[in-house]
Design a protein around this motif. Structure first.
Motif, PDB file in Angstrom:
ATOM      1  N   GLN A  59      -6.942   3.729   0.328  1.00  0.00           N
ATOM      2  CA  GLN A  59      -5.487   3.528   0.381  1.00  0.00           C
ATOM      3  C   GLN A  59      -4.835   4.344  -0.728  1.00  0.00           C
ATOM      4  OE1 GLN A  59      -3.068   1.627   2.358  1.00  0.00           O
ATOM      5  NE2 GLN A  59      -1.821   2.979   1.070  1.00  0.00           N
ATOM      6  N   GLU A  60      -3.801   5.087  -0.362  1.00  0.00           N
ATOM      7  CA  GLU A  60      -3.077   5.873  -1.356  1.00  0.00           C
ATOM      8  C   GLU A  60      -1.960   5.030  -1.966  1.00  0.00           C
ATOM      9  OE1 GLU A  60      -2.431  10.325  -1.003  1.00  0.00           O
ATOM     10  OE2 GLU A  60      -0.433   9.513  -0.548  1.00  0.00           O
ATOM     11  N   TYR A  61      -1.845   5.115  -3.289  1.00  0.00           N
ATOM     12  CA  TYR A  61      -0.813   4.395  -4.030  1.00  0.00           C
ATOM     13  C   TYR A  61       0.030   5.386  -4.807  1.00  0.00           C
ATOM     14  CZ  TYR A  61      -3.433   0.182  -3.008  1.00  0.00           C
ATOM     15  OH  TYR A  61      -4.068  -0.834  -2.360  1.00  0.00           O
ATOM     16  N   ALA A  62       1.340   5.275  -4.682  1.00  0.00           N
ATOM     17  CA  ALA A  62       2.273   6.062  -5.476  1.00  0.00           C
ATOM     18  C   ALA A  62       2.767   5.148  -6.593  1.00  0.00           C
ATOM     19  CB  ALA A  62       3.429   6.542  -4.615  1.00  0.00           C
TER      20      ALA A  62
ATOM     21  N   SER B 287       1.472   5.974   1.744  1.00  0.00           N
ATOM     22  CA  SER B 287       1.117   5.479   0.415  1.00  0.00           C
ATOM     23  C   SER B 287       1.989   4.274   0.079  1.00  0.00           C
ATOM     24  CB  SER B 287       1.251   6.574  -0.637  1.00  0.00           C
ATOM     25  OG  SER B 287       2.579   6.973  -0.772  1.00  0.00           O
TER      26      SER B 287
ATOM     27  N   GLU C 153      -6.515   1.141 -11.952  1.00  0.00           N
ATOM     28  CA  GLU C 153      -7.161   0.629 -10.737  1.00  0.00           C
ATOM     29  C   GLU C 153      -7.128  -0.894 -10.739  1.00  0.00           C
ATOM     30  OE1 GLU C 153     -11.056   2.374 -10.975  1.00  0.00           O
ATOM     31  OE2 GLU C 153     -10.378   4.282 -10.119  1.00  0.00           O
TER      32      GLU C 153
ATOM     33  N   LYS D 119       2.274   8.856 -10.623  1.00  0.00           N
ATOM     34  CA  LYS D 119       0.967   9.367 -10.227  1.00  0.00           C
ATOM     35  C   LYS D 119       0.605   8.737  -8.892  1.00  0.00           C
ATOM     36  CE  LYS D 119      -3.771  10.226 -11.336  1.00  0.00           C
ATOM     37  NZ  LYS D 119      -4.612  10.841 -12.327  1.00  0.00           N
ATOM     38  N   THR D 120       0.037   9.561  -8.038  1.00  0.00           N
ATOM     39  CA  THR D 120      -0.479   9.076  -6.759  1.00  0.00           C
ATOM     40  C   THR D 120      -1.989   9.175  -6.816  1.00  0.00           C
ATOM     41  OG1 THR D 120       1.507   9.837  -5.632  1.00  0.00           O
ATOM     42  CG2 THR D 120      -0.433   9.429  -4.259  1.00  0.00           C
ATOM     43  N   PHE D 121      -2.660   8.088  -6.433  1.00  0.00           N
ATOM     44  CA  PHE D 121      -4.118   8.106  -6.381  1.00  0.00           C
ATOM     45  C   PHE D 121      -4.590   7.123  -5.326  1.00  0.00           C
ATOM     46  CE2 PHE D 121      -3.556   4.403  -8.802  1.00  0.00           C
ATOM     47  CZ  PHE D 121      -4.750   3.791  -9.125  1.00  0.00           C
ATOM     48  N   LYS D 122      -5.895   7.182  -5.021  1.00  0.00           N
ATOM     49  CA  LYS D 122      -6.461   6.352  -3.954  1.00  0.00           C
ATOM     50  C   LYS D 122      -7.421   5.314  -4.515  1.00  0.00           C
ATOM     51  CE  LYS D 122      -6.280   9.217   0.139  1.00  0.00           C
ATOM     52  NZ  LYS D 122      -6.996   9.923   1.168  1.00  0.00           N
TER      53      LYS D 122
END
Length: 183
Positions: free
Chosen positions: A51-54, A3, A161, A44-47
């Motif tokens: 691609q995963e982003y922390a 991430s 996003e 928060k971690t999301f995609k």
């Protein structure tokens, strides 16, 4: 794929909904009570696109035109979400001061990922700032713009996003046209 870590600051006048937007995104709930923020950090971690982003979200204290912005608002920040409330002309004026202070501190804004968010779009009857006014300022600054409502959970996720997409585009990781959301 590991991430990607991204540190994002939310800035704007007091009670424009910076905390509410953040909490809606992170915890999927609307917090109605207003307790002035000193400074909070959320994770928060999301995609996006696989691609995963922390994300580390820095919810800053409300600014005004006289605020001295702490150095911490400029060190290791990957992008900025500038928030005003559509029912407050004052918050719209203040966000322009905040933008100017960002320019002073960071230099060429073209290299700094920034988006403009008109929050509280659910308060349409009390609107003091038109969608067109927000779009005009964002076009002048050459940054993405969108309206959101933390209360109605309208575009809360899109805000985050969009800033991640803007950060990635600034670092050359996303094609120029993808992800630019205007509403």
């Amino acid at each position: 794929m590991a991430s990607k870590q991204r540190r994002i600051a939310l800035m704007g006048f007091r009670s424009v909904g910076k905390s509410s937007l953040t909490i809606q995104f992170v915890e999927n709930q609307f917090v109605d009570s207003y307790d002035p923020t000193i400074e909070n950090t959320f994770h928060k971690t999301f995609k996006i696109n696989g691609q995963e982003y922390a994300l580390q979200l820095v919810d800053t204290a409300g600014q005004d035109e006289y605020s001295i912005l702490p150095q911490s608002y400029f060190i290791n920040i990957d992008g900025y979400i500038l928030v005003y409330s559509v029912n407050s002309k004052k918050s719209f004026e203040v966000i322009q001061f905040v933008y100017d202070k960002l320019l002073d501190m960071k230099g060429n804004i073209g290299t700094i990922p920034v988006i403009l968010v008109g929050n509280k779009s659910d308060l349409n009857m009390d609107r003091e700032v038109s969608t067109e006014a927000g779009k005009r300022v964002a076009e002048k600054w050459k940054i993405p713009f969108l309206e959101a409502s933390a209360k109605d959970n309208h575009s809360s996720q899109r805000v985050f996003e969009q800033i991640v997409t803007t950060i990635e585009r600034a670092s050359g990781n996303v094609p120029e046209k993808s992800g630019c959301i205007l509403s």
